[in-house]
Each structure stands twice: as structure tokens, then as C-alpha cells.
Design a protein around this motif. Structure first.
Motif, PDB file in Angstrom:
ATOM      1  N   GLN A 146     -12.255  25.179 -10.104  1.00 58.02           N
ATOM      2  CA  GLN A 146     -11.447  25.224 -11.318  1.00 58.02           C
ATOM      3  C   GLN A 146     -10.229  24.312 -11.176  1.00 58.02           C
ATOM      4  O   GLN A 146      -9.900  23.550 -12.082  1.00 58.02           O
ATOM      5  CB  GLN A 146     -11.016  26.672 -11.590  1.00 58.02           C
ATOM      6  N   GLU A 150     -12.273  29.244  -7.603  1.00 51.37           N
ATOM      7  CA  GLU A 150     -10.905  28.806  -7.900  1.00 51.37           C
ATOM      8  C   GLU A 150     -10.667  27.356  -7.479  1.00 51.37           C
ATOM      9  O   GLU A 150      -9.985  26.611  -8.167  1.00 51.37           O
ATOM     10  CB  GLU A 150      -9.893  29.730  -7.220  1.00 51.37           C
ATOM     11  N   PHE A 167      -6.815  31.601 -14.653  1.00 53.69           N
ATOM     12  CA  PHE A 167      -6.397  30.443 -13.868  1.00 53.69           C
ATOM     13  C   PHE A 167      -5.096  29.936 -14.472  1.00 53.69           C
ATOM     14  O   PHE A 167      -5.012  29.716 -15.685  1.00 53.69           O
ATOM     15  CB  PHE A 167      -7.478  29.355 -13.930  1.00 53.69           C
ATOM     16  N   TYR A 189     -15.090  31.534 -12.065  1.00 55.52           N
ATOM     17  CA  TYR A 189     -15.566  30.343 -11.381  1.00 55.52           C
ATOM     18  C   TYR A 189     -14.884  30.313 -10.024  1.00 55.52           C
ATOM     19  O   TYR A 189     -13.911  31.020  -9.790  1.00 55.52           O
ATOM     20  CB  TYR A 189     -15.185  29.063 -12.143  1.00 55.52           C
ATOM     21  N   TRP A 239      -9.373  20.881 -13.417  1.00 52.57           N
ATOM     22  CA  TRP A 239      -8.114  20.673 -14.141  1.00 52.57           C
ATOM     23  C   TRP A 239      -7.343  19.470 -13.614  1.00 52.57           C
ATOM     24  O   TRP A 239      -6.713  18.755 -14.384  1.00 52.57           O
ATOM     25  CB  TRP A 239      -7.270  21.945 -14.142  1.00 52.57           C
ATOM     26  N   GLU A 252      -5.987  29.399 -18.287  1.00 48.89           N
ATOM     27  CA  GLU A 252      -7.368  29.532 -18.749  1.00 48.89           C
ATOM     28  C   GLU A 252      -7.873  30.904 -18.330  1.00 48.89           C
ATOM     29  O   GLU A 252      -7.768  31.280 -17.161  1.00 48.89           O
ATOM     30  CB  GLU A 252      -8.244  28.435 -18.143  1.00 48.89           C
TER      31      GLU A 252
END
Length: 133
Positions: free
Chosen positions: A116, A113, A6, A111, A120, A106
Motif C-alpha cells: 500500500q 501495508e 492507511f 492489503y 501511494w 484510505e
């Protein structure tokens, strides 16, 4: 389990000197990234969140520029695994616009997207509130 990378850039309105301690020190990271962060005598960081320990070794610490943590369990037999999960923070500036960015990279277990990105966004939002950027 499959691993994914990511990568996201977040505009930050502060200086590298102000934000760097929040990316590299236990006290800074525990303010926005984890519930608590403890560094042991072997310089292993223990990121504690969701009631679990996540151990990481700092593999890059370039003051005011770049931080990378590689995750592994320090109590297991150390294997030469080239595919270790990691988290990386890079501080970059766009020379044309003089805009300052925090790049988050990361690499870990797959996971969703969207989830994620949402996680963040929340973490970076907390960091911006703390530093006023």
C-alpha cells in the motif's frame, strides 16, 4: 474481508490552490490517480483503473482543504453501511516549519501495508511530477 486504514503524509512543494483541482476534479484525478475519471449526472465519480469501474460519492469537498470520496456501487440497493471504503485527501501546513503536506487516508479491504505504501509513493510521485512540487 477485513478493512484497514492507511494514513500517510507527503510533503508537497506547491500551494493549496494549485493542488486542489488535482484532488477534486475528474480531469485532475485522471492525470495521476486513475486511468480515467468520469462524473455522471448524479455527481457520482467513476474511477476507472485496471479495467474496472470504482464508483464513489464525494462526501466532503472543502475548497483548498479537504476531499473525501466514499465508495459504493450506485446500481446496488443502497444500504446504510457505516463501514464503507473511502479515500480522503487533506491539505495541511505545519505552522512552525511552513511546510505543506498532503495527508492521504484510505480505508478499505486489507492489503499488505508495504504494498500500500509503495502504491501511494508511486501515485504521489506522479502527482508531484505533474504539479512540479
Amino acid at each position: 474481508m477485513e478493512k484497514i486504514k492507511f494514513v500517510a503524509d507527503y510533503q508537497i512543494n506547491t500551494s493549496k490552490k494549485i493542488i486542489y483541482p488535482y484532488l477534486s476534479t475528474a480531469s485532475g484525478l485522471s492525470q495521476w490517480f486513475a486511468d480515467d475519471v468520469v462524473i455522471n449526472e448524479d455527481k457520482i465519480y467513476n474511477f476507472i483503473y485496471d479495467g474496472e469501474n470504482h464508483f464513489a460519492r464525494p462526501v466532503i469537498m472543502r475548497t483548498n482543504h479537504h476531499v473525501k470520496f466514499e465508495f459504493s456501487d450506485p446500481y446496488e440497493e443502497e444500504e446504510e453501511e457505516s463501514d464503507k471504503p473511502f479515500i480522503e485527501f487533506k491539505l495541511e501546513e505545519n505552522e512552525l516549519t511552513q511546510t505543506f503536506y498532503l495527508r492521504v487516508i484510505e480505508y478499505g479491504d486489507a492489503y499488505d501495508e508495504q504494498e500500500q505504501a509503495s502504491i501511494w509513493e508511486g501515485l504521489i510521485g506522479s502527482l508531484k511530477e505533474i504539479i512540479g512540487g
